[in-house]
Design a protein around this motif. Structure first.
Motif, short mmCIF file in Angstrom:
data_model
loop_
_atom_site.label_atom_id
_atom_site.label_comp_id
_atom_site.label_asym_id
_atom_site.label_seq_id
_atom_site.Cartn_x
_atom_site.Cartn_y
_atom_site.Cartn_z
N GLY A 124 0.82 -1.09 -0.06
CA GLY A 124 0.07 -0.15 -0.01
C GLY A 124 0.72 1.14 0.10
N GLY A 125 0.16 2.38 0.03
CA GLY A 125 0.78 3.59 0.13
C GLY A 125 0.07 4.63 -0.33
N ALA A 126 0.53 5.89 -0.97
CA ALA A 126 -0.04 7.02 -1.70
C ALA A 126 0.83 7.42 -2.57
N THR A 127 0.12 8.11 -3.69
CA THR A 127 0.58 8.72 -4.68
C THR A 127 0.07 9.97 -4.59
N VAL A 128 0.94 11.06 -5.70
CA VAL A 128 0.72 12.46 -5.48
C VAL A 128 0.48 12.92 -6.89
N LEU A 129 -0.50 13.53 -7.33
CA LEU A 129 -0.85 14.05 -8.50
C LEU A 129 -0.62 15.45 -8.77
N ASP A 179 5.44 -4.09 11.92
CA ASP A 179 4.16 -4.11 12.22
C ASP A 179 3.22 -3.05 11.52
N HIS A 180 1.96 -3.22 11.47
CA HIS A 180 1.16 -2.31 10.75
C HIS A 180 -0.17 -1.75 11.63
N GLY A 181 -0.81 -0.73 11.29
CA GLY A 181 -1.89 -0.26 11.73
C GLY A 181 -1.47 1.15 12.27
N TYR A 182 -0.82 2.00 11.51
CA TYR A 182 -0.54 3.36 11.79
C TYR A 182 -0.85 4.44 11.04
N VAL A 183 -0.45 5.65 11.38
CA VAL A 183 -0.75 6.89 10.71
C VAL A 183 0.69 7.16 10.13
N PHE A 184 0.53 7.72 8.90
CA PHE A 184 1.84 8.14 8.15
C PHE A 184 1.56 9.46 7.81
N GLU A 185 2.73 10.45 7.65
CA GLU A 185 2.55 11.78 7.37
C GLU A 185 3.08 11.91 5.75
N VAL A 186 2.26 12.64 5.08
CA VAL A 186 2.99 12.76 3.57
C VAL A 186 2.85 14.22 3.39
N ASP A 187 3.92 14.78 2.96
CA ASP A 187 4.11 16.14 2.44
C ASP A 187 3.96 16.07 0.89
N PRO A 188 2.67 16.86 0.55
CA PRO A 188 2.59 16.76 -0.95
C PRO A 188 3.61 17.36 -1.86
N ALA A 189 4.22 18.33 -1.22
CA ALA A 189 5.17 19.27 -2.18
C ALA A 189 6.43 18.38 -2.08
N ASP A 190 6.80 17.51 -1.13
CA ASP A 190 7.97 17.16 -0.98
C ASP A 190 8.19 15.79 -0.01
N PRO A 191 7.60 14.72 -0.67
CA PRO A 191 7.24 13.49 0.04
C PRO A 191 8.51 13.11 0.95
N ARG A 192 9.71 13.29 0.16
CA ARG A 192 10.95 12.82 0.84
C ARG A 192 11.20 13.65 2.33
N ARG A 193 10.41 14.77 2.42
CA ARG A 193 10.54 15.47 3.75
C ARG A 193 10.04 14.73 4.88
N THR A 194 8.79 14.18 4.72
CA THR A 194 8.17 13.24 5.64
C THR A 194 8.60 11.77 5.53
N GLY A 195 9.03 11.34 4.52
CA GLY A 195 9.65 9.77 4.45
C GLY A 195 8.45 8.81 4.67
N ALA A 196 8.91 7.83 5.41
CA ALA A 196 7.70 6.79 5.68
C ALA A 196 7.94 6.43 7.17
N VAL A 197 7.73 7.28 7.96
CA VAL A 197 7.92 7.23 9.33
C VAL A 197 6.49 7.11 10.10
N PRO A 198 6.13 5.86 10.75
CA PRO A 198 4.85 5.68 11.63
C PRO A 198 4.82 6.55 12.80
N LEU A 199 3.66 7.35 12.81
CA LEU A 199 3.47 8.21 14.07
C LEU A 199 2.59 7.40 15.08
#
Length: 451
Positions: A124-129, A179-199
């Motif tokens: 899974g994950g997210a994409t940015v258009l 482990d899964h079941g978390y929330v992740f933050e995505v910066d639409p302008a620069d996804p690498r700024r937020t990376g893939a870090v579970p909150l």
């Protein structure tokens, strides 16, 4: 849902059961009422291309479809398009962040882009258009990868997307390494700024959606559990409220809602009913040994609800959806969908809207899912039930009308099937509605003579 009721819905505006005053930002006098006797835009016109039926004068553009090529060259467009939000990008441009609710066996996974991967075995994950000022797609890239069952989420006041995993699978199950079941933050302008870090402080449970209080910074969360014991409604009190990108990593306190004397929200059937709420600290947000909804909240217990789905901020409070409740599955009572409103100032919740034939056979729906506020102060509702699938609109005065119908039959002529809608959201200027068809994953932009 009966064919007769579907036929009626395709050509008429109808009326909800509910007390809608607090549901819409700005109140009844903030914006002129929609034109027409009951609101809405008239009957839906069959689409000759067999994708999306809309009212006369409206049109759609397919922005993206699962299996195509990402413009970034990172791979194919993933499937199972779900929650979504639109963000300003300057110069009239818009960025859309879109979830992909992919499980371990999904055939079109989110491509694994270095620096954006949490678990190399999750799909899974997210994409940015990125859309230009004319609405044309100029970019499409991965925003988050290696997560699981990314269902809905919510936007933050600092213009990022919170993507929610609707699972609680542990490392070593379903082939996962984390482990899964978390929330992740995505910066639409620069996804690498937020990376893939579970909150992690926001809890580990089957998340559905979140909404952030723009005044206090409180994060509200829904838990989508359809098997008893059902999910909970949560609030997270950050150590750094409204702190901007990455601030939720600083931790905070996770609490669950208790409605004194109400163990299951399904027993409340009367729109307008109000109750005080209490907030109880979650014993173990990490669910290291026991799922959160099964933990010991003391002798007074905690309040559950089946299929807690959409969650969004509007006006002075947070709105959340119980998609349905079924006694045969363990609920205390049956309903076809509820919308609740919580006012943090008064510490109370109120049942705003009741869906479906249990209230009135003329009412739309069953199983409301993703929801957003529309620019005129009304409501847009994605349906996720049986039979044909609609996006409904609701005016501030309670008139309900069909806005879109999924015409893409993924079944057969003898046994037709239509995918649910998801991710309904408006462009920042309010002139375009974006919505996903879940399967095959398709993202639409809808324009027309909006009121």
């Amino acid at each position: 849902m009966s064919v007769d009721r579907r036929t009626v819905l395709s050509g008429a505006a109808l009326v909800f059961s509910g007390a809608l005053g607090a549901l819409f930002a700005g109140g009844a006098d903030a914006v002129p009422a929609p034109r027409g006797a009951a609101g809405g835009y008239g009957p839906l016109v069959p689409d000759p291309h067999g994708l999306l039926d809309l009212p006369h004068g409206f049109s759609y553009r397919v922005l993206s479809r699962a299996g195509g090529r990402l413009r970034s060259g990172e791979g194919r467009v993933p499937g199972h398009c779900d929650g979504m939000a639109a963000f300003r990008a300057g110069g009239g441009r818009v960025r859309l962040v879109r979830n992909h609710e992919n499980r371990a066996d999904a055939p079109l996974p989110v491509p694994k882009v270095p620096g954006l991967v949490y678990d190399p075995y999750a799909r899974g994950g997210a994409t940015v258009l990125t859309l230009d000022a004319a609405g044309e797609v100029t970019g499409e890239r991965v925003g988050l990868a290696g997560t699981a069952v990314n269902c809905a989420g919510g936007r933050t006041p600092w213009h990022t997307w919170l993507s929610c995993e609707e699972t609680e699978d542990r490392a070593g199950t379903a082939g996962y390494a984390e482990d899964h079941g978390y929330v992740f933050e995505v910066d639409p302008a620069d996804p690498r700024r937020t990376g893939a870090v579970p909150l992690t402080a926001l809890g580990r449970f089957p998340h559905e959606a979140v909404a952030v209080d723009p005044y206090r910074g409180t994060v509200y969360e829904t838990e989508d559990a359809f098997v008893a014991p059902f999910g909970l409604f949560y609030r997270f009190l950050p150590h750094r409220p409204l702190g901007g990108v990455g601030s939720l990593r600083a931790g905070g306190t996770l609490e669950a809602m208790r409605v004194p004397g109400v163990a299951d929200l399904s027993v409340v059937q009367e729109p307008g009913a109000e109750f005080p709420v209490e907030w109880v600290p979650v014993p173990d947000p990490s669910a290291a040994r026991t799922p959160v909804r099964l933990q010991d909240f003391g002798p007074r217990g905690i309040t559950h609800a089946q299929k807690l789905e959409g969650c969004y901020w509007g006006g002075d409070g947070v709105h959340f959806v119980s998609s349905y409740a079924r006694g045969r599955e363990g609920a205390a009572a049956d309903h076809f969908g509820q919308v609740w409103f919580h006012d943090p100032r008064t510490g109370r919740i109120r049942l705003e809207v009741v869906f479906g034939p249990a209230t009135d056979v003329a009412l739309p729906g069953e199983s409301p899912d993703n929801i957003c506020l529309s620019p005129d102060g009304g409501l847009m509702v994605c349906e996720d039930g049986g039979g044909a699938q609609y996006v409904f609109g609701v005016t501030r005065r309670g008139a309900v009308y069909p806005l879109a119908r999924n015409a893409d039959n993924t079944g057969t002529a003898q046994a037709p099937q239509w995918s649910e809608f998801a991710g309904v959201t408006f462009a920042p200027d309010g002139r375009t509605l974006y919505v996903n068809a879940y399967d095959p994953g398709t993202t639409f932009a809808v324009t027309g003579p909006w009121h």
